[in-house]
Design an enzyme around this catalytic site. Structure first.
Site, PDB file in Angstrom:
ATOM      1  N   GLU A  52       0.645  -0.234   0.228  1.00 31.19           N
ATOM      2  CA  GLU A  52      -0.150  -0.290   0.060  1.00 31.19           C
ATOM      3  C   GLU A  52       1.070   1.235   0.022  1.00 31.19           C
ATOM      4  O   GLU A  52       0.796   3.030   0.251  1.00 31.19           O
ATOM      5  CB  GLU A  52      -0.816  -0.513   1.195  1.00 31.19           C
ATOM      6  CG  GLU A  52      -2.296  -1.006   1.140  1.00 31.19           C
ATOM      7  CD  GLU A  52      -3.403  -0.454  -0.076  1.00 31.19           C
ATOM      8  OE1 GLU A  52      -3.355   0.183   0.067  1.00 31.19           O
ATOM      9  OE2 GLU A  52      -3.717  -1.859  -0.505  1.00 31.19           O
ATOM     10  N   SER A  86     -59.606 -11.868  -1.653  1.00 29.46           N
ATOM     11  CA  SER A  86     -59.723 -13.366  -1.118  1.00 29.46           C
ATOM     12  C   SER A  86     -59.246 -14.131   0.298  1.00 29.46           C
ATOM     13  O   SER A  86     -60.098 -14.805   0.575  1.00 29.46           O
ATOM     14  CB  SER A  86     -60.223 -14.828  -2.391  1.00 29.46           C
ATOM     15  OG  SER A  86     -61.100 -14.476  -3.116  1.00 29.46           O
TER      16      SER A  86
END
Length: 803
Positions: free
Chosen positions: A115, A498
């Site tokens: 890094e 229903s």
């Protein structure tokens, strides 16, 4: 002295002398170059002044970095299942914070090697790295960053991830400010605890536990190198998702550690050869995002912002295994439906390089913008025709899809199809691994195979409650919480169709009806004069009429004409008051005949609560989610009191509930939900399907006496699911899959008749209606007898559910 030596200077001749016009041209060129250099210098100085001015103006506007200088990691709120399985975390900043002295040097070295190798040499911005990255970007097709560790800390804490010049300038300035305020080792400590490393791991200490199942202090060089490769792109380089790509990056980092002098040649060889063994990762296997969010809201109401810092442990009433089954069942139901829909096309198209060496990196970069949606994986098409599609996955592997796996996207593979939905090289698509039954050597065998599909637009909801105490057992508020945080269980107001009829039938029982009351299933027509609005000619779902039949048969077959006649006889005002006993809001169910067919509005949670009244014998119990709350030391801060149902909670008589259970049991035995008893092989199942007009909502609400579960499927913006899609076909299979698991260890237990119920012949009655009392047969009122409609009336007939 000779004549040759007496020549005057004017008369002298030198072999290398230049003509006068040549000297003049050189002089002009020198002056021009001087002017040009002066202009460049002036321009550079102007740019430098402008940049300096911009930086000077921007610097005072930088955010306060006191949060870094006095950094104190906060303890998250943890949401757990009843047996202690982690379901979610909120306010989490660190999983396991370690000071820099406790982070092993090998881990620090691995991170620095890949890094920011010059971390201890630069002052926050590595200018050599910027130049190197700039040259690399000119030479390569893909971008290369030059962010130092300090710049990454600045970005992660204070800035967005957008790639703009303004953000980069602020990142640089913040890095300089941070370097001025904190020592190098503190910056590295914050970075190594802050960074996200995939699979819910924040910081390298957490990542070591997640990936290797060991504390960070015990990792090897090879393991440290693997972890150090994660910050670049956790989804693309972690060894769980993409072992091949992760291994290549790990090997490169080990080389970098040698190049930077962090390890010896001997250590390098050992690390390169080490075979890593990973812990099996189970990332939120219960998929309880909607549950966790509901719990978070409840706790936040009580504790405010402290809820995210006190380390609270919130235990829910749900079991992790039941929650996971509910999640899988609903997603499977929605995906099965989606594969029957028209293909909408790839999610994106990307240009793929011809160089095979650059292909893998380009695919990883493209798929980073299309993360996996659990089992629905994103993939890039490498080749495609009508018979075969080859795709590359984020894992680095390739998959070939043929035969039935291409059916859901057939329109995207048609030669003369719409180019906007065409599947071709570079298309970003979704793939799903399924199990298919194939015939080999005369035998049927199950094999895993890939299917091309798409992310569903349809939504769904699932909720399960224990009717004996109101405890939530499972809740799934939609297909994907990350995509749509709207909780359809509690927030979606939909027409129940229903599935609402049982509450009208329950009201009818109080008006003298019984399961054997005969009602005519014949056409109905209401003129505009009768409705006061537009004429109405309701229909049965199948478009047929079967004449007189008992209520038991009518409910099992979900006959609309019978339900309307029953409501008309009971009275809409009485019915509206009756349904409020079950927890429904009367104002959302206007007292019109359409209420018989579920034209009002309900939520799935309301439906589960209402059906619980039938399941527990007539009592109203409120849903409960949280069972107890402790602090991070285990001290109990809240304990839910045990629920003791008593007569003060009764909303309908026990005998009413018993008769409704009998009627709803018929639905699962011989009616529209007959698959329930047939597939689960037990009689103690009760419920009702529901399909609204034009199939815009599909429901199944059902129960066993220890568990009520409700399933809803539909679109957020209501539209037709399809002419053949019903509650029995869409929602019932989801319910069955869940109940198969939930009831696997539950003994069959049917209801015993309560006092006031007697059996005559083949059915049950209220004892006062065994003689000639009660409604034996419902005769049509003259006002409701069908009349022939005029052509104008037929054109203006109101669609039942469009308001």
């Amino acid at each position: 002295m000779s004549d040759a030596k007496k020549k005057s200077p004017q008369g002298s001749e030198k072999p290398d002398a230049k003509p006068a016009h040549s000297r003049s041209a050189a002089s002009h060129l020198q002056r021009a170059l001087a002017w040009l250099l002066g202009l460049c210098a002036a321009g550079a100085l102007s740019v430098a002044l402008l940049v300096g001015l911009a930086l000077a103006m921007a610097y005072p506007n930088l955010p306060d970095i006191s949060g870094l200088t006095d950094y104190r990691p906060k303890l998250p709120m943890r949401i757990l299942s009843s047996e202690g399985v982690l379901l979610g975390e909120f306010g989490e900043e660190r999983r396991n914070y370690l000071t820099i002295d406790k982070i092993p040097p090998v881990m620090q070295d691995a991170v620095l090697a890949i890094e920011d190798a010059r971390f201890y040499q630069h002052g926050g911005v590595d200018y050599l790295g910027v130049i190197r990255a700039g040259l690399a970007n000119v030479a390569e097709s893909r971008s290369q960053g030059a962010s130092t560790i300090t710049m990454q800390v600045a970005r992660n804490f204070y800035l967005s991830t957008e790639k703009t010049l303004t953000r980069k300038i602020y990142e640089i300035l913040l890095a300089l400010k941070i370097e001025n305020a904190l020592p190098k080792r503190k910056i590295l400590e914050i970075y190594m605890n802050q960074i996200f490393l995939g699979h819910r791991a924040y910081g390298f200490a957490a990542a070591s536990e997640i990936y290797f199942g060991k504390p960070l202090k015990d990792i090897s060089i090879a393991e440290a190198a693997m972890l150090a490769g994660l910050p670049k792109a956790p989804s693309a380089y972690n060894p769980i998702n993409n072992p091949r790509r992760a291994n290549l990056r790990q090997q490169y980092i080990i080389d970098r550690m040698l190049d930077n002098g962090y390890i010896t040649e001997e250590q390098h060889e050992v690390a390169k050869a080490e075979v890593l063994r990973y812990r099996r990762v189970s990332e939120n296997s219960s998929h309880a995002e909607f549950l966790a969010e509901a719990a978070r809201q409840l706790i936040f109401t009580q504790y405010g912002d402290e809820a995210y810092t006190r380390g609270l442990h919130v235990y829910l009433t749900v079991r992790a295994d039941e929650q996971n089954v509910a999640y899988r069942a609903l997603r499977r139901g929605l995906m099965d439906y989606e594969q029957r829909q028209f293909y909408r096309g790839p999610e994106a198209y990307v240009d793929l390089p011809k160089d095979p060496k650059a292909l893998d990196a380009r695919i990883a970069e493209a798929l980073a913008d299309h993360p996996a949606n659990d089992e629905l994986l994103a993939a890039v098409v490498l080749e495609a025709d009508a018979k075969k599609v080859v795709v590359a996955l984020q894992s680095g592997e390739t998959a070939s899809i043929v035969g039935d796996g291409l059916k859901p996207v057939a329109s995207g593979l048609a030669e003369r199809g719409n180019p906007k939905i065409q599947i071709r090289r570079g298309a970003v698509v979704r793939v799903l691994k399924t199990t298919r039954t194939v015939r080999e050597a005369g035998k049927e065998v199950s094999k895993d195979a890939w299917t091309l599909t798409q992310l569903p637009e349809v939504e769904g909801a699932f909720v399960a409650i224990d009717p004996r105490n109101g405890e939530l057992r499972a809740m799934v508020g939609g297909f994907d919480f990350a995509k749509n945080k709207f909780n359809h269980v509690t927030q979606a107001w939909r027409q129940p169709g229903s599935s609402f009829k049982p509450f009208i039938y329950s009201a009818a029982l109080e008006r003298g009806f019984s399961p054997t009351t005969v009602v005519n299933d014949a056409p109905l027509f209401f003129s505009a004069a009768t409705t006061g609005s537009q004429p109405w000619e309701p229909k049965n779902y199948d478009g047929t009429f079967e004449g007189p039949m008992p209520l038991r048969t009518a409910l099992a077959k979900s006959k609309n004409m019978v339900s309307i006649r029953v409501l008309q006889a009971v009275g809409t005002d009485f019915a509206q008051g009756w349904i409020s006993r079950f927890g429904f809001e009367a104002e959302k169910h206007p007292p019109y005949l359409t209420m018989a067919l579920g034209a009002g509005s309900v939520t799935p949670m309301q439906m589960a609560q209402a059906y619980s009244v039938f399941a527990n014998g007539g009592y109203q119990v409120m849903p409960r989610l949280i069972s107890r709350v402790t602090d991070n030391q285990g001290r109990v801060l809240y304990q839910a009191a045990p629920v003791q149902i008593d007569e003060s909670q009764r909303v309908i008589e026990a005998r009413n509930a018993f008769l409704m259970n009998s009627l709803l049991q018929e639905v699962t035995r011989s009616g529209t939900a007959a698959k329930a008893q047939a597939q689960l092989k037990r009689p103690d199942l009760y419920g009702k399907t529901g399909t609204t007009n034009d199939s815009m909502d599909a429901w199944f609400a059902g129960y066993q006496r220890e568990m009520v579960a409700v399933v809803w499927i539909g679109y957020d913006q209501p539209r037709k699911l399809g002419s053949r899609e019903t509650g029995g076909g869409l929602s019932l299979p989801v319910w069955i899959e869940f109940m198969r698991h939930a009831l696997r260890n539950t003994a069959v237990s049917e209801y015993e008749p309560p006092e006031g119920i007697v059996r005559r012949g083949n059915d049950w009655y209220y004892d006062e209606y065994t003689g000639n009392d009660g409604v034996r047969k419902l005769n049509d009122d003259a006002a409701s007898v069908p009349q022939n409609a005029s052509e104008d009336e037929k054109k203006g007939i109101l669609d039942l559910f469009k308001r």
